[in-house]
Each structure stands twice: as structure tokens, then as C-alpha cells.
Design an enzyme around this catalytic site. Sequence first.
Site, PDB file in Angstrom:
ATOM      1  N   CYS A  11      10.641  74.296 -23.454  1.00 11.02           N
ATOM      2  CA  CYS A  11      11.791  74.821 -24.200  1.00 11.02           C
ATOM      3  C   CYS A  11      12.448  75.969 -23.430  1.00 11.02           C
ATOM      4  CB  CYS A  11      11.337  75.301 -25.579  1.00 11.02           C
ATOM      5  SG  CYS A  11      10.124  76.639 -25.511  1.00 11.02           S
ATOM      6  N   CYS A  14      10.208  78.886 -22.828  1.00  9.79           N
ATOM      7  CA  CYS A  14       9.244  78.638 -21.745  1.00  9.79           C
ATOM      8  C   CYS A  14       9.906  78.863 -20.389  1.00  9.79           C
ATOM      9  CB  CYS A  14       8.696  77.211 -21.839  1.00  9.79           C
ATOM     10  SG  CYS A  14       7.822  76.872 -23.377  1.00  9.79           S
TER      11      CYS A  14
END
Length: 78
Positions: A11, A14
Site C-alpha cells: 500500500c 508501505c
Amino acid sequence: MKTVKIYGPGCKRCEATEKMVQEAAAKLGIEVAIEKVSDARSIAMAGVMSTPGIAVDGKLVHAGGLPDAARLEQWLGA
């Protein structure tokens, strides 16, 4: 060289965490090998209940949300 694992599904948080790790390492002048772990089973086996998670040299140091930049530098500098 420090080994850093970033646990998460890939995501935006991240990706931002990976960038923060790279920036902190550059600021400290240390080399890091970053490994992204996106497999849900591997994430759970590492004990990460909320992503993104960060492990430095095999020790889980953070899970859930973006890390604090100062603490990230502490973890990398240790």
C-alpha cells in the site's frame, strides 16, 4: 550493512515507509538492504498484526502506521 524488512501488502503507507527507511539510512550514512514482504502468511508469522511493519536485523521494531522519523534513525543506528 543493516537488513531491513518492510512487512505490508504494498500500500501507499508501505511505500512511504520504504522511502523513510532509505532517507534515514542516507542521513546516517549507513547501507541498508531492504526486503519487502507482502505475503500475508509471512507477515503474520513475523508477528505483524498491523501494517506496515519494520524489522531491523531480524528484530521487529514497528507495526502499524508510519514510523516516527527520529525513532527510525534510532533503530537503524543501533
